[in-house]
Write an enzyme that holds these catalytic residues in place. Structure first.
Site, PDB file in Angstrom:
ATOM      1  N   HIS A   1       0.874  -1.183   0.000  1.00 20.95           N
ATOM      2  CA  HIS A   1       0.000   0.000   0.000  1.00 20.95           C
ATOM      3  C   HIS A   1       0.908   1.229   0.000  1.00 20.95           C
ATOM      4  O   HIS A   1       1.616   1.478  -0.963  1.00 20.95           O
ATOM      5  CB  HIS A   1      -0.917  -0.111   1.218  1.00 20.95           C
ATOM      6  CG  HIS A   1      -1.998   0.900   1.345  1.00 20.95           C
ATOM      7  ND1 HIS A   1      -2.307   1.804   0.362  1.00 20.95           N
ATOM      8  CD2 HIS A   1      -2.869   1.165   2.370  1.00 20.95           C
ATOM      9  CE1 HIS A   1      -3.314   2.567   0.771  1.00 20.95           C
ATOM     10  NE2 HIS A   1      -3.660   2.205   1.985  1.00 20.95           N
TER      11      HIS A   1
ATOM     12  N   HIS B   1      -2.948  -2.213  -9.790  1.00 17.88           N
ATOM     13  CA  HIS B   1      -3.880  -1.613  -8.835  1.00 17.88           C
ATOM     14  C   HIS B   1      -5.121  -2.474  -8.774  1.00 17.88           C
ATOM     15  O   HIS B   1      -5.528  -3.047  -9.790  1.00 17.88           O
ATOM     16  CB  HIS B   1      -4.247  -0.187  -9.281  1.00 17.88           C
ATOM     17  CG  HIS B   1      -4.789   0.637  -8.176  1.00 17.88           C
ATOM     18  ND1 HIS B   1      -6.118   0.604  -7.825  1.00 17.88           N
ATOM     19  CD2 HIS B   1      -4.183   1.484  -7.317  1.00 17.88           C
ATOM     20  CE1 HIS B   1      -6.295   1.418  -6.801  1.00 17.88           C
ATOM     21  NE2 HIS B   1      -5.151   1.963  -6.468  1.00 17.88           N
TER      22      HIS B   1
ATOM     23  N   ASP C   1       2.397   5.544  -6.991  1.00 21.73           N
ATOM     24  CA  ASP C   1       3.662   5.361  -6.280  1.00 21.73           C
ATOM     25  C   ASP C   1       4.851   5.228  -7.211  1.00 21.73           C
ATOM     26  O   ASP C   1       5.991   5.306  -6.762  1.00 21.73           O
ATOM     27  CB  ASP C   1       3.578   4.114  -5.389  1.00 21.73           C
ATOM     28  CG  ASP C   1       2.630   4.342  -4.249  1.00 21.73           C
ATOM     29  OD1 ASP C   1       2.737   5.404  -3.623  1.00 21.73           O
ATOM     30  OD2 ASP C   1       1.774   3.478  -3.996  1.00 21.73           O
TER      31      ASP C   1
HETATM   32  N1  CMC Z   1       4.243  -6.844 -10.607  1.00 18.95           N
HETATM   33  C1  CMC Z   1       4.130  -8.070 -11.172  1.00 18.95           C
HETATM   34  N2  CMC Z   1       2.987  -8.756 -11.278  1.00 18.95           N
HETATM   35  C2  CMC Z   1       1.882  -8.161 -10.773  1.00 18.95           C
HETATM   36  C3  CMC Z   1       1.917  -6.888 -10.180  1.00 18.95           C
HETATM   37  C4  CMC Z   1       3.157  -6.220 -10.104  1.00 18.95           C
HETATM   38  N3  CMC Z   1       3.247  -5.011  -9.551  1.00 18.95           N
HETATM   39  N4  CMC Z   1       0.679  -6.548  -9.767  1.00 18.95           N
HETATM   40  C5  CMC Z   1      -0.107  -7.565 -10.094  1.00 18.95           C
HETATM   41  N5  CMC Z   1       0.613  -8.553 -10.704  1.00 18.95           N
HETATM   42  C6  CMC Z   1       0.103  -9.806 -11.253  1.00 18.95           C
HETATM   43  C7  CMC Z   1      -0.186 -10.814 -10.157  1.00 18.95           C
HETATM   44  O1  CMC Z   1       0.947 -11.616  -9.882  1.00 18.95           O
HETATM   45  C8  CMC Z   1      -1.311 -11.590 -10.786  1.00 18.95           C
HETATM   46  O2  CMC Z   1      -0.754 -12.451 -11.749  1.00 18.95           O
HETATM   47  P1  CMC Z   1      -1.423 -13.903 -12.037  1.00 18.95           P
HETATM   48  O3  CMC Z   1      -2.728 -13.596 -12.698  1.00 18.95           O
HETATM   49  O4  CMC Z   1      -0.430 -14.575 -12.923  1.00 18.95           O
HETATM   50  O5  CMC Z   1      -1.565 -14.565 -10.704  1.00 18.95           O
HETATM   51  C9  CMC Z   1      -2.103 -10.538 -11.560  1.00 18.95           C
HETATM   52  O6  CMC Z   1      -1.135  -9.517 -11.874  1.00 18.95           O
HETATM   53  C10 CMC Z   1      -3.244  -9.941 -10.775  1.00 18.95           C
HETATM   54  O7  CMC Z   1      -2.714  -9.336  -9.604  1.00 18.95           O
HETATM   55  P2  CMC Z   1      -3.352  -9.398  -8.166  1.00 18.95           P
HETATM   56  O8  CMC Z   1      -2.280  -9.669  -7.161  1.00 18.95           O
HETATM   57  O9  CMC Z   1      -4.542 -10.292  -8.162  1.00 18.95           O
HETATM   58  O10 CMC Z   1      -3.845  -7.923  -8.012  1.00 18.95           O
HETATM   59  P3  CMC Z   1      -4.368  -7.264  -6.693  1.00 18.95           P
HETATM   60  O11 CMC Z   1      -5.517  -6.422  -7.090  1.00 18.95           O
HETATM   61  O12 CMC Z   1      -4.602  -8.274  -5.619  1.00 18.95           O
HETATM   62  O13 CMC Z   1      -3.148  -6.387  -6.201  1.00 18.95           O
HETATM   63  C11 CMC Z   1      -1.638  -4.613  -5.943  1.00 18.95           C
HETATM   64  C12 CMC Z   1      -3.035  -5.027  -6.413  1.00 18.95           C
HETATM   65  C13 CMC Z   1      -1.539  -3.086  -6.010  1.00 18.95           C
HETATM   66  C14 CMC Z   1      -1.430  -5.036  -4.465  1.00 18.95           C
HETATM   67  C15 CMC Z   1      -0.599  -5.297  -6.864  1.00 18.95           C
HETATM   68  O14 CMC Z   1      -0.775  -4.850  -8.189  1.00 18.95           O
HETATM   69  C16 CMC Z   1       0.820  -5.037  -6.396  1.00 18.95           C
HETATM   70  O15 CMC Z   1       1.315  -5.769  -5.541  1.00 18.95           O
HETATM   71  N6  CMC Z   1       1.489  -3.974  -6.950  1.00 18.95           N
HETATM   72  C17 CMC Z   1       2.815  -3.620  -6.495  1.00 18.95           C
HETATM   73  C18 CMC Z   1       2.725  -2.822  -5.215  1.00 18.95           C
HETATM   74  C19 CMC Z   1       2.215  -1.428  -5.457  1.00 18.95           C
HETATM   75  O16 CMC Z   1       2.656  -0.733  -6.377  1.00 18.95           O
HETATM   76  N7  CMC Z   1       1.311  -0.969  -4.586  1.00 18.95           N
HETATM   77  C20 CMC Z   1       0.748   0.377  -4.658  1.00 18.95           C
HETATM   78  C21 CMC Z   1      -0.684   0.355  -5.051  1.00 18.95           C
HETATM   79  S1  CMC Z   1      -1.334   1.964  -5.471  1.00 18.95           S
HETATM   80  C22 CMC Z   1      -1.313   2.899  -4.064  1.00 18.95           C
HETATM   81  C23 CMC Z   1      -1.960   2.282  -2.867  1.00 18.95           C
HETATM   82  O17 CMC Z   1      -3.011   1.657  -2.940  1.00 18.95           O
HETATM   83  O18 CMC Z   1      -1.387   2.465  -1.810  1.00 18.95           O
END
Ligand code: CMC
Length: 486
Positions: A300, A339, A395
Site C-alpha cells: 500500500h 492496482h 507510487d
Molecule cells: N508486478 C508483477 N505482477 C503483478 C503486479 C506487479 N506489480 N501486480 C499484479 N501482478 C500480477 C499478479 O501476480 C497476478 O498475476 P497472475 O494472474 O499470474 O496470478 C495478476 O497480476 C493480478 O494481480 P493481483 O495480485 O490479483 O492484483 P491485486 O488487485 O490483488 O493487487 C496490488 C493489487 C496493487 C497489491 C498489486 O498490483 C501489487 O502488488 N502492486 C505492487 C505494489 C504497489 O505498487 N502498490 C501500490 C498500489 S497503489 C497505491 C496504494 O493503494 O497504496
C-alpha cells in the site's frame, strides 16, 4: 428491504427489471433481489438455507443461511459513499464530483481536504477560517513531545507517526466516546469539527518530529503564518537560521499538489481500516493510528519506498530486461505497477509526472528517472503486463520526486499518510453521520478441525517440533551463555 419477493422462476420470457433472481439448487428455492446502484445486499443470501447434505460438516452452518466468501474484498462494497469515485477502466478519479486533474491544477491541499470532509468547496470566509483553525492546531502537547522524543533515532518514521497518534488519544479524553458516551459526535458537531482540525493540524507536526528524531535534531515549533506544506518543510528543515527561514515556495507548491493527489482514494486498505475501526466508535486518534498502520505496508503506502529500492537494485537501463524477466517468473514484483481498481493508467500518476519535472528544476534531475522511464516503457510493451492490465500507479513516480527532494526512503510513506488523513476523516465523519453505523464484523467460513475432546498431556502422542516454524528454532531471549546447564 431490498429483497423483492421469494418465488420460483417459471417464465422463459423475462421482462427486464432491476432485480436478480437466485435459485438455490439444493432446495429449489429462488429469491429475487433488488439491484440498487448496481449492487445487491449480501444479507439477501442469508435467507437461502438448506438441510445438511449427507456427511457435511456441521461447521458449515448450512441450515442457518448462505454466506458470501470474499477474501480481500475483491468484489464486496463495504459502504455507500458520497466522497470519491474511481472509474478504474477509464483511469478517472473525482472527489465530490470534481476531477482530480482540476483539483491538482486549481485547488490547494487544505481546500481539497475541506471538500472531502464537508462535501463542497469552501467559500472565501470558510476557507480562511478553516486554514486558520488548522494552522492554529499544530502544536503537540509537551508531554506527548517527550514521549515521541524517547523513540530510537533509527525507528521507522511511520512507527513514530502511528505511535504518536495512538498516544494522542490519551491526551484528548474529552474526545473519547469510551469516556464521554457513544453519541458525543452525533450530539456535538463542534466537538467533531474540533477533532478534525486538531488531527489535520497535528499530522504535519508529528510527521516533522518523526523526521527530526531520525536526523537526531531538536523539534522545530510549527509556524501558523506559513501554508500547510510550507510549515511541514519548515519544521523538518529549520536549523540554526533565524525564524525568517522559509522553504522554497516551488517545493512547497509541488508538495501541496502531491498532497492533493494523495488525499483520498475511496476504499483503499487504510481507509477501509479507518471505517472498520471507526465503526466500533473508538476515538478518532486511535482510528487514525490504525489506518496509518494499514497504509505503512509495502503493498500500500510503502510501495513508493519499495519503488526506489527496486530501481536502485536494477541500477541501470541495460539491466531492465533481466529484471522484467524475474518479474514475469514471479521472482520479483514490479513495485509502482498494478492496482486493485485501475485497469488503465492511474490518473494521479500522469499529474505526478509533471510535478516531477517541477521538482527536478529546483533539486536537479533524479538519476534513477532514466531507469524508471525505461522500465515503464518496457513493461507497457510486454504482454505479461498488458494482458493483466498492469499500469503505473501513483507510487511509481512519487518516490522519485521524494528522493529528488532529498527525503530519506523510509520517510516516503509519511508523505503519503499525512495528506491521506483528510480522506480518513471524511470517511469517519460520513460513517458517523450516516445514521447507519453498525459495528463492522465480517463473517468467516470455518474450515478447521471439527469438535473434539481435550487430551491430557500424558496421553498425547510425543511429537518433536522441527522445521522452520518449530518453536525450537526460535532462540527467544536465551543467549548461548545461558544454555549451559549447571
Ligand atoms: N508486478 C508483477 N505482477 C503483478 C503486479 C506487479 N506489480 N501486480 C499484479 N501482478 C500480477 C499478479 O501476480 C497476478 O498475476 P497472475 O494472474 O499470474 O496470478 C495478476 O497480476 C493480478 O494481480 P493481483 O495480485 O490479483 O492484483 P491485486 O488487485 O490483488 O493487487 C496490488 C493489487 C496493487 C497489491 C498489486 O498490483 C501489487 O502488488 N502492486 C505492487 C505494489 C504497489 O505498487 N502498490 C501500490 C498500489 S497503489 C497505491 C496504494 O493503494 O497504496
Amino acid at each position: 428491504m431490498a429483497i423483492a419477493s421469494a418465488s420460483s422462476v417459471t417464465s422463459s420470457v423475462v421482462k427486464p427489471r432491476n432485480t436478480i433472481t437466485v435459485v438455490d439448487n439444493r432446495t429449489g428455492k429462488s429469491i429475487e433481489i433488488e439491484i440498487t446502484n448496481n449492487s445487491i445486499p449480501a444479507t439477501a443470501f442469508s435467507q437461502l438455507k438448506a438441510p445438511y447434505a449427507d456427511g457435511e460438516r456441521t461447521e458449515n452452518d448450512t441450515p442457518y443461511g448462505l454466506r458470501i466468501l470474499d477474501p480481500s474484498f475483491i468484489n464486496t462494497a463495504m459502504i455507500q459513499s458520497e466522497i470519491t469515485y474511481i472509474d478504474g477502466n477509464k483511469g478517472f478519479l473525482m472527489h465530490r464530483g470534481y476531477p482530480i486533474e482540476q483539483l491538482a491544477e486549481k485547488s490547494s491541499y487544505l481546500e481539497t481536504a475541506y471538500l472531502l470532509i464537508y462535501g463542497e468547496l469552501p467559500s472565501k470566509s470558510q476557507s480562511d477560517l478553516w486554514t486558520w483553525e488548522i494552522m492554529h492546531h499544530t502544536f503537540v502537547a509537551d508531554d506527548l513531545q517527550q514521549m515521541i522524543r524517547q523513540m530510537r533515532y533509527d525507528s521507522h518514521p511511520m512507527s513514530v507517526f502511528i505511535s504518536a497518534f495512538a498516544a494522542m488519544s490519551a491526551f484528548a479524553p474529552e474526545a473519547n466516546p469510551s469516556l464521554q458516551g457513544n453519541d458525543i459526535y452525533i450530539n456535538n458537531k463542534g466537538l467533531m469539527n474540533k477533532q478534525i482540525v486538531r488531527i489535520l493540524g497535528k499530522a504535519t507536526t508529528v510527521a516533522a518530529m518523526a523526521y527530526r528524531i531520525r536526523i537526531n535534531r531538536p523539534f522545530t515549533p510549527p509556524r501558523s503564518d506559513l501554508s500547510y506544506t510550507e510549515n511541514l518543510l519548515y519544521m523538518m528543515d529549520h536549523m540554526a537560521e533565524p525564524n525568517s527561514y522559509r522553504p522554497d515556495p516551488r517545493l512547497a507548491k509541488a508538495l501541496d499538489i502531491l498532497f492533493i493527489l494523495h488525499a483520498d482514494h475511496e476504499m483503499n486498505c487504510s481507509t477501509a481500516a479507518m471505517v472498520h475501526v471507526g465503526s466500533s466508535l473508538v476515538d478518532p486518534y486511535s482510528c487514525v493510528a490504525a489506518a496509518s498502520a494499514a497504509l505503512y505496508g509495502p503493498l500500500h503506502g510503502g510501495a513508493n519506498e519499495a519503488v526506489i529500492r527496486m530501481l536502485t537494485k536494477i541500477g541501470s537501463v541495460e539491466n531492465v530486461p533481466v529484471f522484467l524477466d524475474a518479474v514475469k517468473q514471479k521472482k520479483e514484483l514490479l513495485f509502482g505497477f498494478g492496482h486493485r481498481v485501475y485497469r488503465e493508467t492511474d490518473p494521479r500518476s500522469k499529474v505526478i509526472r509533471e510535478v516531477a519535472d517541477m521538482v527536478f528544476e529546483v533539486c536537479g534531475r533524479e538519476p534513477l528517472i532514466e531507469v524508471a522511464i525505461a522500465l515503464k516503457d518496457a513493461a507497457l510493451k510486454d504482454e505479461y503486463f498488458t494482458s493483466r492490465k498492469l499500469f503505473p500507479n501513483v507510487d511509481y513516480w512519487s518516490g522519485l520526486i521524494y528522493k529528488a527532494m532529498g527525503f530519506p526512503l523510509d520517510f516516503f510513506p509519511v508523505l503519503f499518510v499525512v495528506p491521506r488523513v483528510s480522506g480518513y476523516l471524511a470517511h469517519w465523519k460520513q460513517q458517523l453521520e450516516s445514521g447507519k453505523n453498525k459495528i463492522s464484523r465480517p463473517r468467516q467460513v470455518y474450515v478447521g478441525k471439527s469438535r473434539r475432546d481435550y487430551i491430557p498431556v500424558e496421553a498425547r502422542v510425543e511429537r518433536t517440533i522441527t522445521g522452520q516454524n518449530g518453536l525450537t528454532e526460535i532462540p527467544h531471549y536465551i543467549s548461548k551463555r545461558r544454555l549451559t546447564k549447571i
